[in-house]
Design a protein around this motif. Structure first.
Motif, PDB file in Angstrom:
ATOM      1  N   LEU A  82       0.453  -0.929   0.124  1.00 43.37           N
ATOM      2  CA  LEU A  82      -0.055   0.089   0.041  1.00 43.37           C
ATOM      3  C   LEU A  82       0.848   1.324   0.108  1.00 43.37           C
ATOM      4  CD1 LEU A  82      -2.630   0.334   0.527  1.00 43.37           C
ATOM      5  CD2 LEU A  82      -2.531   1.089   2.207  1.00 43.37           C
ATOM      6  N   LEU A  83       1.923   1.196  -0.809  1.00 46.23           N
ATOM      7  CA  LEU A  83       3.042   2.137  -0.892  1.00 46.23           C
ATOM      8  C   LEU A  83       2.103   3.547  -1.889  1.00 46.23           C
ATOM      9  CD1 LEU A  83       5.679   3.738  -0.166  1.00 46.23           C
ATOM     10  CD2 LEU A  83       6.485   2.565  -2.208  1.00 46.23           C
ATOM     11  N   ARG A  84       2.471   4.976  -0.944  1.00 48.22           N
ATOM     12  CA  ARG A  84       1.401   6.096  -1.273  1.00 48.22           C
ATOM     13  C   ARG A  84       2.044   6.791  -1.916  1.00 48.22           C
ATOM     14  NH1 ARG A  84      -3.108   8.045   2.349  1.00 48.22           N
ATOM     15  NH2 ARG A  84      -4.051   8.764   0.765  1.00 48.22           N
ATOM     16  N   ASN A  85       2.175   7.891  -3.352  1.00 49.76           N
ATOM     17  CA  ASN A  85       3.199   8.536  -4.085  1.00 49.76           C
ATOM     18  C   ASN A  85       4.784   8.480  -3.746  1.00 49.76           C
ATOM     19  OD1 ASN A  85       0.442  10.149  -3.497  1.00 49.76           O
ATOM     20  ND2 ASN A  85       0.987  10.226  -1.638  1.00 49.76           N
ATOM     21  N   VAL A  86       4.970   6.833  -3.693  1.00 53.08           N
ATOM     22  CA  VAL A  86       6.286   6.885  -3.819  1.00 53.08           C
ATOM     23  C   VAL A  86       6.194   5.565  -5.576  1.00 53.08           C
ATOM     24  CG1 VAL A  86       8.573   5.924  -3.156  1.00 53.08           C
ATOM     25  CG2 VAL A  86       6.952   7.170  -1.554  1.00 53.08           C
ATOM     26  N   LEU A 104       8.441  -5.730   5.883  1.00 53.00           N
ATOM     27  CA  LEU A 104       6.956  -5.464   5.718  1.00 53.00           C
ATOM     28  C   LEU A 104       6.923  -4.265   6.297  1.00 53.00           C
ATOM     29  CD1 LEU A 104       4.536  -6.010   3.581  1.00 53.00           C
ATOM     30  CD2 LEU A 104       3.394  -7.125   5.116  1.00 53.00           C
ATOM     31  N   LEU A 105       6.080  -3.128   5.652  1.00 53.39           N
ATOM     32  CA  LEU A 105       6.109  -1.540   6.095  1.00 53.39           C
ATOM     33  C   LEU A 105       4.910  -1.318   4.689  1.00 53.39           C
ATOM     34  CD1 LEU A 105       9.426   0.462   6.453  1.00 53.39           C
ATOM     35  CD2 LEU A 105       7.952  -0.548   8.269  1.00 53.39           C
ATOM     36  N   GLY A 106       4.004  -0.458   5.659  1.00 50.31           N
ATOM     37  CA  GLY A 106       2.729   0.242   4.479  1.00 50.31           C
ATOM     38  C   GLY A 106       2.623   1.310   5.021  1.00 50.31           C
ATOM     39  N   GLY A 107       1.363   1.080   3.850  1.00 45.28           N
ATOM     40  CA  GLY A 107       0.908   3.161   3.766  1.00 45.28           C
ATOM     41  C   GLY A 107       1.497   4.015   3.631  1.00 45.28           C
ATOM     42  N   GLU A 108       1.202   5.014   4.471  1.00 45.98           N
ATOM     43  CA  GLU A 108       1.333   6.062   4.171  1.00 45.98           C
ATOM     44  C   GLU A 108       3.049   7.153   5.234  1.00 45.98           C
ATOM     45  OE1 GLU A 108      -0.438   8.910   3.427  1.00 45.98           O
ATOM     46  OE2 GLU A 108       1.125  10.564   3.358  1.00 45.98           O
ATOM     47  N   LEU A 109       2.749   5.554   6.226  1.00 45.03           N
ATOM     48  CA  LEU A 109       4.246   5.961   6.704  1.00 45.03           C
ATOM     49  C   LEU A 109       5.690   5.139   6.120  1.00 45.03           C
ATOM     50  CD1 LEU A 109       2.808   5.369  10.537  1.00 45.03           C
ATOM     51  CD2 LEU A 109       3.131   7.335   8.950  1.00 45.03           C
ATOM     52  N   ALA A 110       5.005   4.251   5.306  1.00 43.69           N
ATOM     53  CA  ALA A 110       5.893   2.916   4.818  1.00 43.69           C
ATOM     54  C   ALA A 110       6.699   4.878   3.265  1.00 43.69           C
ATOM     55  CB  ALA A 110       5.648   2.199   3.588  1.00 43.69           C
ATOM     56  N   ALA A 111       5.365   5.118   2.972  1.00 42.87           N
ATOM     57  CA  ALA A 111       5.917   6.617   1.600  1.00 42.87           C
ATOM     58  C   ALA A 111       7.144   7.599   2.758  1.00 42.87           C
ATOM     59  CB  ALA A 111       5.365   7.006   1.391  1.00 42.87           C
TER      60      ALA A 111
END
Ligand code: SD4
Length: 322
Positions: A82-86, A104-111
């Motif tokens: 769910l990687l956003r904006n990258v 595993l990293l996810g979502g906004e915080l992965a960005a």
């Protein structure tokens, strides 16, 4: 050994295979580099618009990315879901592998993590993905991923009024997979030192419910590698496939002596026993440099690409489905 180095890649991703082959054969670099660079190329090329930015918009029109990379020597894994904006999903996954103790990293915080690692934050929407999304909405949001709940087109197809639908959910599902919606790049490779790695990258499923993470970033689902045995990667209907950890199963089958083709077939068959109409495929290789694939419900069979010293360059293969 005439069969090493070796790379096997899902679908007709010839350029990506050639890229991996250059890394492994001409530059004598690592299997991990081959995974990262072949997936990166597909992310940049937006392979079939199902890898990278500008494809598979979710219900709100946003593209999010899933990717994984696994080192069969250390059993270390890096994934982003769910990687956003990258745009650089596989490279961010590799940073998770190499620079963190997480898997595993996810979502906004992965960005945010990606930005800390030096990647750029930018919208993943394109004119094309916006159009895909608008067309889907104009078509009453069909197909979609809800069951027992009807999306409300007046409210941008969600939120939803709870209502049992009489529709046959499986039928909806078939119309969905017939769109050839599943073209994740999965890569398995052995480098000239004999090191084995696996990876995958995708923008997931079209019209997914925001927040959805597929099979691709999960070790054992999207991809798996074990130096003692071999590696496997999957593509297809991730919501179904991730329930069976098909790439883990394929590697375990090879551990018990199955050939890569037999192992991939067992993994695909296990899913088809429960979901006969699921669409998907598994590619596999073993440490001796043998390789194979199996599929279920892929129109005209499943194409995949292979390069090894014998073939000399990226060469198309076709698996007939079970
Ligand atoms: C997913 N497995 O997210 C991915 C989709 C895909 O080939 O294209 N697989 O469900």
């Amino acid at each position: 050994n005439k069969s090493i180095p070796l790379v096997v890649i899902t679908w007709d991703y010839r350029d990506a295979t050639q890229k991996a082959w250059n890394v492994l054969n001409n530059q004598k670099r690592s299997a991990l580099d081959a995974i990262e660079e072949s997936c990166s190329l597909c992310e940049e090329q937006r392979c079939r618009t199902t890898v990278g930015y500008g494809g598979s918009p979710d219900e709100s029109g946003e593209t999010t990315l899933d990717a994984v990379i696994m080192d069969g020597v250390t059993m270390d894994v890096g994934g982003v879901g769910l990687l956003r904006n990258v745009k650089n999903a596989i490279s961010v996954a590799r940073k998770v592998l190499e620079n963190t103790k997480h898997s595993l990293l996810g979502g906004e915080l992965a960005a945010d993590f990606a930005v800390e690692m030096g990647f750029k934050k930018e919208s993943l929407q394109t004119e094309e993905s916006k159009k895909m999304w608008l067309n889907w909405k104009a078509n009453k949001c069909q197909p979609n991923f809800w069951k027992n709940v009807d999306p409300d087109p007046k409210k941008s197809c969600g939120p939803y009024h709870l209502r049992k639908t009489m529709d046959n959910i499986m039928e909806k599902h078939i119309s969905y997979v017939n769109e050839e919606n599943h073209d994740t790049i999965g890569v398995v490779a052995i480098d000239s030192n004999g090191h084995i790695a696996a990876g995958a990258s995708t923008n997931g499923a079209k019209n997914k419910i925001p927040g959805r993470i597929g099979d691709s970033p999960i070790a054992g689902a999207g991809a798996y590698a074990d130096q003692k045995v071999g590696a496997a990667a999957g593509t297809g209907d991730g919501d179904i496939m991730m329930r069976f950890l098909p790439t883990f199963l394929a590697v375990e089958e090879m551990r018990r002596g199955a050939t890569p083709t037999e192992a991939a077939t067992t993994a695909v068959r296990r899913i088809a026993e429960h979901y006969p109409t699921f669409s998907g495929a598994v590619i596999a290789l073993n440490k001796d440099g043998d390789y194979g694939a199996a599929c279920n419900r892929v129109n005209n069979g499943f194409q995949y690409y292979v390069a090894n010293p014998e073939l000399g360059r990226a060469t198309m293969h076709l698996a007939n489905c079970i």
